[in-house]
Design a protein around this motif. Structure first.
Motif, PDB file in Angstrom:
ATOM      1  N   UNK A 103       0.878  -1.178   0.000  1.00  0.00           N
ATOM      2  CA  UNK A 103       0.000   0.000   0.000  1.00  0.00           C
ATOM      3  C   UNK A 103       0.903   1.213   0.000  1.00  0.00           C
ATOM      4  N   UNK A 104       0.523   2.227  -0.788  1.00  0.00           N
ATOM      5  CA  UNK A 104       1.370   3.408  -0.896  1.00  0.00           C
ATOM      6  C   UNK A 104       0.504   4.654  -0.886  1.00  0.00           C
ATOM      7  N   UNK A 105       0.994   5.684  -0.189  1.00  0.00           N
ATOM      8  CA  UNK A 105       0.277   6.947  -0.025  1.00  0.00           C
ATOM      9  C   UNK A 105       1.080   8.079  -0.658  1.00  0.00           C
ATOM     10  N   UNK A 106       0.423   8.901  -1.482  1.00  0.00           N
ATOM     11  CA  UNK A 106       0.981  10.181  -1.926  1.00  0.00           C
ATOM     12  C   UNK A 106       0.208  11.277  -1.213  1.00  0.00           C
ATOM     13  N   UNK A 120      -3.671  10.827   6.941  1.00  0.00           N
ATOM     14  CA  UNK A 120      -4.739  11.759   6.559  1.00  0.00           C
ATOM     15  C   UNK A 120      -4.181  12.764   5.557  1.00  0.00           C
ATOM     16  N   UNK A 121      -5.063  13.210   4.668  1.00  0.00           N
ATOM     17  CA  UNK A 121      -4.669  14.215   3.683  1.00  0.00           C
ATOM     18  C   UNK A 121      -4.686  15.630   4.241  1.00  0.00           C
ATOM     19  N   UNK A 122      -5.204  15.794   5.460  1.00  0.00           N
ATOM     20  CA  UNK A 122      -5.354  17.128   6.035  1.00  0.00           C
ATOM     21  C   UNK A 122      -4.876  17.132   7.477  1.00  0.00           C
ATOM     22  N   UNK A 129      -6.311   8.861   4.111  1.00  0.00           N
ATOM     23  CA  UNK A 129      -5.600   8.374   2.932  1.00  0.00           C
ATOM     24  C   UNK A 129      -5.932   6.911   2.640  1.00  0.00           C
ATOM     25  N   UNK A 130      -6.657   6.265   3.537  1.00  0.00           N
ATOM     26  CA  UNK A 130      -7.045   4.870   3.359  1.00  0.00           C
ATOM     27  C   UNK A 130      -6.110   3.877   4.001  1.00  0.00           C
ATOM     28  N   UNK A 131      -4.960   4.332   4.496  1.00  0.00           N
ATOM     29  CA  UNK A 131      -4.000   3.365   5.020  1.00  0.00           C
ATOM     30  C   UNK A 131      -4.484   2.735   6.326  1.00  0.00           C
ATOM     31  N   UNK A 132      -5.149   3.498   7.167  1.00  0.00           N
ATOM     32  CA  UNK A 132      -5.672   2.929   8.414  1.00  0.00           C
ATOM     33  C   UNK A 132      -6.689   1.841   8.109  1.00  0.00           C
ATOM     34  N   UNK A 133      -7.582   2.134   7.177  1.00  0.00           N
ATOM     35  CA  UNK A 133      -8.598   1.156   6.806  1.00  0.00           C
ATOM     36  C   UNK A 133      -7.961  -0.098   6.194  1.00  0.00           C
ATOM     37  N   UNK A 134      -6.930   0.102   5.367  1.00  0.00           N
ATOM     38  CA  UNK A 134      -6.220  -1.034   4.778  1.00  0.00           C
ATOM     39  C   UNK A 134      -5.591  -1.907   5.863  1.00  0.00           C
TER      40      UNK A 134
END
Length: 211
Positions: A103-106, A120-122, A129-134
């Motif tokens: 999983x990767x976050x920008x 988070x994006x903010x 960003x979805x990483x917690x849910x992943x």
């Protein structure tokens, strides 16, 4: 118990490779330690800053940095860094490419958003960003964290993960701070934070992972 490793913003823009950006002392030296973390992990997570050139927080000189801003999601000024298409945006040599992570976050792609944590994006932590849910979906309970810079994006990511119920181990050989004072303050804060442990060396990391 699944283990994940998290490479936070391990980019050339945070190293002396790109001295005009945010050259964290020793930043380019963390790759072997990040790869050591991954050896213990079932999943490998990564993140990158991906900032636009026209961001509202950009200043031209380092001495103008860290001035407060009157934007709800961009709190301080910074020199331009980690712009897509530049050397500073790139992963450190020796790390996987983004598409090789599980999983990767920008993050920080909007000109008026400058988040620090990768969850988070903010800054107000309303837009995931979805990483917690992943991580929850993958039934991960234990996360090993390293990256750049320890006293900003790494620290904030650790605190976000801990608040969301994950056990977090900070691997000190895999982090570097922007300033010595920032390193000391961050260590003091994390040592007092529930769900966060510190691994000072490989032996301690291995012990945490085998518990």
């Amino acid at each position: 118990m699944k283990i994940a490793s998290f490479d936070v913003d391990a980019q050339k823009g945070f190293t002396p490779i790109c001295p005009e950006e945010l050259p964290v002392p020793g930043g380019a030296e963390i790759v072997p330690a990040l790869n050591e973390m991954a050896e213990f992990a079932d999943l490998r997570i990564g993140s990158k800053d991906a900032h636009p050139r026209n961001a509202v927080w950009v200043v031209e000189k380092p001495e103008e940095m860290l001035a407060p801003l009157d934007y709800p999601e961009a709190d301080l000024t910074w020199v331009r860094h980690c712009v897509p298409g530049t050397d500073g945006f790139e992963q450190l040599d020796g790390l996987p490419e983004p598409n090789q992570y599980d999983y990767f976050v920008w993050k920080g792609m909007e000109p008026d958003l400058h988040p620090y944590g990768a969850c988070y994006h903010d800054i107000s932590e309303q837009l995931s960003t979805g990483v917690i849910e992943f991580l929850h979906a993958e039934k991960v309970a234990f996360i090993l964290v390293g990256g750049l810079a320890f006293d900003f994006c790494v620290k904030t990511t650790i605190l976000q993960l801990a608040r969301n119920g994950f056990k977090v181990v900070v691997y000190l050989p895999a982090v570097r701070a922007l300033t010595k004072d920032g390193e000391t303050e961050t260590l003091n804060q994390l040592e007092k934070t529930e769900n966060v442990s510190i691994a000072h060396n490989y032996q301690e990391l291995a012990t945490f992972c085998r518990k």
